[in-house]
Structure formats: C-alpha cells, structure tokens
Scaffold this motif. Structure first.
Motif, PDB file in Angstrom:
ATOM      1  N   THR A  13      50.288  29.593  37.462  1.00  0.00           N
ATOM      2  CA  THR A  13      49.722  30.816  36.895  1.00  0.00           C
ATOM      3  C   THR A  13      48.880  31.544  37.935  1.00  0.00           C
ATOM      4  O   THR A  13      48.359  30.952  38.892  1.00  0.00           O
ATOM      5  N   ILE A  14      48.711  32.838  37.739  1.00  0.00           N
ATOM      6  CA  ILE A  14      47.897  33.639  38.643  1.00  0.00           C
ATOM      7  C   ILE A  14      46.447  33.170  38.635  1.00  0.00           C
ATOM      8  O   ILE A  14      45.748  33.242  39.652  1.00  0.00           O
ATOM      9  N   PHE A  15      45.997  32.610  37.507  1.00  0.00           N
ATOM     10  CA  PHE A  15      44.618  32.123  37.420  1.00  0.00           C
ATOM     11  C   PHE A  15      44.416  30.918  38.327  1.00  0.00           C
ATOM     12  O   PHE A  15      43.435  30.833  39.064  1.00  0.00           O
ATOM     13  N   SER A  16      45.371  29.981  38.280  1.00  0.00           N
ATOM     14  CA  SER A  16      45.294  28.818  39.162  1.00  0.00           C
ATOM     15  C   SER A  16      45.389  29.245  40.619  1.00  0.00           C
ATOM     16  O   SER A  16      44.673  28.726  41.488  1.00  0.00           O
ATOM     17  N   ARG A  17      46.264  30.188  40.884  1.00  0.00           N
ATOM     18  CA  ARG A  17      46.482  30.644  42.265  1.00  0.00           C
ATOM     19  C   ARG A  17      45.233  31.284  42.847  1.00  0.00           C
ATOM     20  O   ARG A  17      44.816  30.964  43.967  1.00  0.00           O
ATOM     21  N   ILE A 345      41.622  39.211  39.715  1.00  0.00           N
ATOM     22  CA  ILE A 345      42.978  38.981  39.210  1.00  0.00           C
ATOM     23  C   ILE A 345      43.733  40.307  39.210  1.00  0.00           C
ATOM     24  O   ILE A 345      43.222  41.310  38.688  1.00  0.00           O
ATOM     25  N   PRO A 346      44.941  40.349  39.777  1.00  0.00           N
ATOM     26  CA  PRO A 346      45.746  41.573  39.679  1.00  0.00           C
ATOM     27  C   PRO A 346      46.244  41.782  38.257  1.00  0.00           C
ATOM     28  O   PRO A 346      46.784  40.876  37.635  1.00  0.00           O
ATOM     29  N   VAL A 347      46.068  42.973  37.728  1.00  0.00           N
ATOM     30  CA  VAL A 347      46.476  43.254  36.352  1.00  0.00           C
ATOM     31  C   VAL A 347      47.997  43.206  36.212  1.00  0.00           C
ATOM     32  O   VAL A 347      48.526  42.940  35.129  1.00  0.00           O
ATOM     33  N   SER A 348      48.725  43.410  37.286  1.00  0.00           N
ATOM     34  CA  SER A 348      50.196  43.340  37.250  1.00  0.00           C
ATOM     35  C   SER A 348      50.684  41.990  36.767  1.00  0.00           C
ATOM     36  O   SER A 348      51.793  41.878  36.232  1.00  0.00           O
TER      37      SER A 348
END
Length: 384
Positions: A13-17, A345-348
C-alpha cells in the motif's frame, strides 16, 4: 498446484511505502493517518484495571453489553438517535473488519457496488474478494462534491450496494443534509443498500454538524454505519470499531462476523465502555483537531502550497504545483520526503486510475512540536 491470486495487481500500500521511506530517510511522517501522541492515561489504566478484574476471556460475540450500552447512550446524546444496544450494535476488530463484513454479507458473485473516489483503499479489494465488481464514480477537487446524477447514471441492474465515506478520507469533505436526501432518493429508487464509513464522525470543523445515514428516515432501514474507537480515542493500534444497522441487517452481519473474529479484545472493550460513558472524552474532538489543522495550515501556505478546504477528518490536502509543476504526485511526495524531510501521501493513490490533480495529503493528528518541526523543514521550500 499453483496459487491463482485474487488480487494480481495489488502490492504494497502507499501508506506502507511512504512510511517506510520516512523511516529510511528520518523524515517527519505526516503521511499515514495515526496520532503520535499518547492515549488518555485513564483509558490505558482502565485496560489494566479490567485485566486485574478478570476480563480476560472471550467477550460475547456482539460485544460486551456494557460497551454496546455506552455506544447506544452516545448516539442518544450526540444525535438524538435511538439505537438498540442488543440488536443493532456489533463491536468489531476495527472499522476495516466491519467494512469487510458488511460488504461480504451483502455482495454475491456478479453483483456491483458503487464507490466514490478518491476512496479509502480497503473498499475495492473487499468487493473483489466476493467476486463482485467495484464501480467507481470520481469526485473532483477542490470541493470533491458528489455529483448525484453521475452516481445515478452508474447504477445498473447488478448494483446492490453504495459505499460512502463521510467525513471523507482523503477528500476531507462532509455531507450536507441535501447529500443524504439525494443518496436516499437513489437508494430507494433502485432498492439499494448503503454502507456508510463514518469513522471521522467527531472530526467535523468550523461549526458543521455530522450528518449520519442513521439520522435520515429514508436511509436508516437500508444502511450499515461503521465507526472507529481508534480514530475517536487516538488508539489506532487497538483495532476496535463497531457497526450499527437495523436488527435485520445486523443479524446478517453477525452471521459472518462470528466466523471472522468471533469477539474482540475483552479488557479493551471494558475500558472503552467506561471511557465512552463520559461525554467530554469525545465532545471536544472537533476543536482539538481543528486547532491542529489551523496550526499546520499557515506553514504549508508559507512554503508555497495552495490549501484545499478541510471540512473534516484529520487531513489537509495541498496543491503543490506552484512548487514543482514538473512532478507527478508520487514523484513529488517522494522528492519532498527525501529532500525536505516531510512525508505525505499522493492523492492519486486513492483513485483506481491514478489520476493526478497535483495534490498531496498531510496528516495533522500529531503533537504540536511535530507539526512545528514539519513547518520548519518545509519553510526551506520558500527559501529555495
């Protein structure tokens, strides 16, 4: 026999990244949505007291009666709503488990469920896991207002469920009464169920009032509403939430819930029941977080960001195109983390097609010194 993945396109996930990048670079982590301040000392002490009092075995499957009674009392106090503690409230292992359980209880293979994007990233995988299809309706900045005509146009004979998030993460928008009326009209016309993610119910700013689906006569009988003690009491790692629905919907919800987790941590439920019974523990949350929003906002603007309205949640969206118009959202978020020491966090990431509006999301659920340190780091942007 080789395993055939149900989710071949899903990865980290983007959060983990972004949290991993923040840790790697020593950046201040304003990306993932968790507080960095302590849980109330009385609430922590309540867990210890509950353990010492012997609350260490399985709780009843729907949740401790004392906690469900406290939840019902809170609905009466906060919204003037009568919710039956025995037949309409189920305590869950976090809001995400409640969301998954409701989705799995409703959808069958071949069904469709509508989600509004940008959307919390657990919705679509839960839909796909049932053999159903997520149908997406995009919301656009800066207001992220729902185009209810577009929602109606996306409905097909296979549509069974509409999922809404109010207040919305990451859009930070909140529903008005007119939004509930429009949602109710569509749900009634097409005989649809509604799943309402309301985990930020108490984080609504500037004098606005939270508009729950449970408060709407046309939505009450056809809605699941999901809440989170992690968001309310700054304890995201406790993973305790709850679902409120009519007795008929709750009965179906519990059929699956009992085989997913059966019951949730007993001593924590006991402590939460005691803590929730004191209204001051949740009544001041809007002001508490609004002050944090207003502390971070001037620093972001001074750094060159253009801020979008933050009506609810504990997030702030910021347009960075005046700073680095040459970078896409993910590239900008990584650049900001590496070069200026603040993670976002990028909203994309909240759109399935990755559409790019030049926006990043900052979490302001942090200590004042954390926010001030982030502002100081971002101040270098304005100095070139």
């Amino acid at each position: 026999m080789p395993l055939q993945s149900k989710f071949p396109d899903l990865g980290l996930t983007i959060f983990s990244r972004m949290s991993a990048l923040a840790q790697e670079t020593g950046a201040i982590n304003l990306s993932q949505g968790f507080p960095d301040f302590a849980v109330d000392a009385d609430l922590q002490a309540g867990v210890t007291q509950a353990m010492a009092a012997g609350h260490n075995q399985y709780a009843p499957m729907p949740g401790l009666p004392a906690l469900r009674a406290a939840i019902a009392a809170k609905f009466a106090s906060a919204y003037g709503l009568a919710v039956d503690a025995n037949s309409e409230i189920t305590v869950t292992a976090g809001a995400t488990q409640a969301l998954y359980t409701a989705i799995a209880a409703v959808l069958r293979a071949g069904d469709e469920a509508l989600i509004l994007e940008p959307a919390y990233d657990s919705y679509a995988p839960a839909i796909v896991a049932q053999g159903a299809l997520p149908v997406r309706v995009a919301l656009a900045p800066p207001s992220f207002a729902v185009d209810w005509d577009a929602v109606a146009a996306a409905i097909t004979p296979r549509t069974r469920l509409i999922i809404v998030n109010n207040p919305n993460n990451p859009a930070t928008s909140v529903f008005s009464r007119a939004d509930l009326d429009a949602l109710a009209a569509i749900a009634e016309r097409h005989d649809l169920l509604v799943l309402s993610d309301e985990v930020y119910e108490h984080l609504v700013f500037d004098g606005r009032q939270h508009a729950s689906v449970l408060s709407h006569a046309g939505l009450r009988a056809r809605s699941f509403a999901v809440y989170s003690f992690g968001k309310t009491f700054h304890a995201t790692g406790w993973k305790i939430g709850y679902c409120v629905a009519t007795p008929e919907l709750t009965a179906e919800f519990r059929k699956l819930h009992q085989y997913l987790v059966f019951s949730v941590s007993t001593p924590m439920q006991a402590a939460l029941a005691q803590h929730l019974a004191e209204p001051t523990h949740w009544q001041g949350l809007a002001g508490f977080y609004q002050a944090k929003r207003d502390r971070l906002a001037p620093g972001l603007e001074a750094a060159g960001f253009r801020l979008l309205p933050s009506a609810g949640t504990y997030f702030q969206l910021a347009d960075y195109r005046a700073i680095r118009p040459d970078l896409g959202e993910l590239a900008f978020a990584e650049w900001l983390t590496r070069e200026y020491g603040v993670a976002s966090i990028p909203v994309s990431a909240f759109y399935a097609d990755g559409r790019d509006h030049g926006l990043v999301r900052f979490c302001f659920a942090k200590r004042e010194d954390t926010l001030d340190a982030a502002i100081a780091k971002l101040g270098r942007l304005a100095r070139g």
